[in-house]
Scaffold this active site. Structure first.
Site, mmCIF file in Angstrom:
data_model
loop_
_atom_site.group_PDB
_atom_site.id
_atom_site.type_symbol
_atom_site.label_atom_id
_atom_site.label_comp_id
_atom_site.label_asym_id
_atom_site.label_seq_id
_atom_site.Cartn_x
_atom_site.Cartn_y
_atom_site.Cartn_z
ATOM 1 N N GLU A 46 -0.901 -8.830 4.943
ATOM 2 C CA GLU A 46 -0.871 -9.074 6.401
ATOM 3 C C GLU A 46 -2.290 -9.182 6.962
ATOM 4 O OE1 GLU A 46 -0.340 -6.228 4.962
ATOM 5 O OE2 GLU A 46 -0.999 -4.524 6.174
ATOM 6 N N HIS A 67 -3.420 -5.722 1.084
ATOM 7 C CA HIS A 67 -2.692 -5.919 2.345
ATOM 8 C C HIS A 67 -2.578 -7.405 2.692
ATOM 9 C CE1 HIS A 67 -2.406 -1.769 3.999
ATOM 10 N NE2 HIS A 67 -3.381 -1.551 3.131
ATOM 11 N N CYS A 93 0.833 -1.208 0.000
ATOM 12 C CA CYS A 93 0.000 0.000 0.000
ATOM 13 C C CYS A 93 0.872 1.266 0.000
ATOM 14 C CB CYS A 93 -0.976 -0.055 1.172
ATOM 15 S SG CYS A 93 -2.382 1.042 0.980
#
Lengths: 84, 234
Positions: free
Chosen positions: B205, B203, B86
């Protein structure tokens, strides 16, 4: 005192959603003649008295590689000098 | 495996990455502050998401000038895997470590949603644990995620296989309807020519534990781990 006024705009061909939103708003306000709107940014920098040629060279460099992103933006610099 | 996460003022996804590396993958991780000029010996680097320097001027532009970025460029040069997520992707583009730029979403809206991605190639450090053309789910959360590059750069990226992920629908169709932000050719993730620097808007994660509905993101981190193990002959 020397002043640099930078106008940074999206390059031709780069879609500008802010400009497009504004264009639609202007048409809604009756400005039917509006063909295109580009939204950019103004940066005004004031300098202490300096050797003008060197200063302009440095500002040009910074404008090209940092203040604007050459992938998506174009810029213009306007110089002003204020007499004491 | 030893990871480092580079934190800039305004980064806010560093702790999430740290959690995934330490608690989910059970690897080691260190947070590095942006003022550091050197990076200790690590196996891989993460530039996390957030809003570095308030995203003033342009997303990632000021972070690209941070003292640590000199060391990040050196790490890129010697082949250390680097993943920019990002805002990290925006920083990598602003640093010219990756081609193109990220501009305001076509809709002007900040988009936070779960989307589908098509894995374009598995021949990379970051995607070896996927199968070609696999449809995966990783969430996005951004206001400036529209990838732009001029037509000749896009052509070069496509012909060199630098596009790793594209936005698609659940059936893998890559079209305007499945493009959340207006990115050129639905691009969601790209690598550099050398193949060790990845930038992606989604993302990973946030898709690393089954409680989040997907573990597809974890497989990106695991792909790096496997590639390094292979490199070290394990």
């Amino acid at each position: 005192m020397i002043r640099a006024k930078l106008l940074i705009l999206p390059k031709t061909g780069v879609f500008d959603p802010q400009g497009e939103a504004l264009r639609n708003a202007l048409i809604q306000l009756g400005l039917n003649e509006t063909q295109s709107v580009r939204v950019g940014k103004d940066i005004v920098i004031e300098f202490k008295d300096a050797e003008e040629e060197k200063l302009k060279e440095k500002v040009e460099e910074v404008a090209k590689n940092f203040l604007s992103n050459p992938v998506i933006e174009q810029y213009e610099i306007e110089w002003e000098k204020e007499q004491k | 495996m030893n990871w480092a996460i580079v934190d800039f003022p305004g980064s806010n996804c560093g702790p999430d990455c740290l959690y995934v590396i330490e608690k989910v993958l059970k690897h080691k991780a260190t947070i590095l502050w942006h003022t550091q000029k050197r990076i200790p010996p690590v196996d891989a680097l993460i530039l996390p998401g957030g809003f570095s320097y308030g995203d003033y001027l342009r997303s990632g532009a000021i972070a690209a000038l941070s003292p640590i970025m000199g060391a990040v460029k050196e790490a890129a040069e010697i082949g250390i895997p680097i993943i920019g997520i990002c805002n990290g992707f925006q920083i990598l583009c602003e640093s010219r470590l990756l081609p193109g730029a990220l501009i305001t979403n076509r809709s002007l809206r900040f988009i936070c949603e779960r989307i589908h991605l098509r894995v374009e190639t598995t021949d990379s450090l970051f995607t070896s644990l996927f199968y070609p053309g696999e449809i995966i789910q990783i969430p996005i959360a951004h206001g400036q995620g529209c990838f732009y590059a001029d037509p000749s750069t896009l052509h070069k990226m496509e012909s060199e296989g630098l596009i790793l992920f594209r936005y698609c629908d659940q059936n893998g169709n890559v079209n305007e309807e499945s493009n959340p932000n207006g990115s050129a050719r639905n691009i969601a993730g790209v690598i550099n020519t050398k193949g060790n620097v990845l930038g992606l808007m989604p993302h990973p994660e946030r898709a690393s534990e089954s409680e989040y509905g997907s573990v597809d993101g974890k497989r990106i981190f695991e792909s790096i781990f496997r590639a390094l193990e292979e490199r070290n002959g394990k």
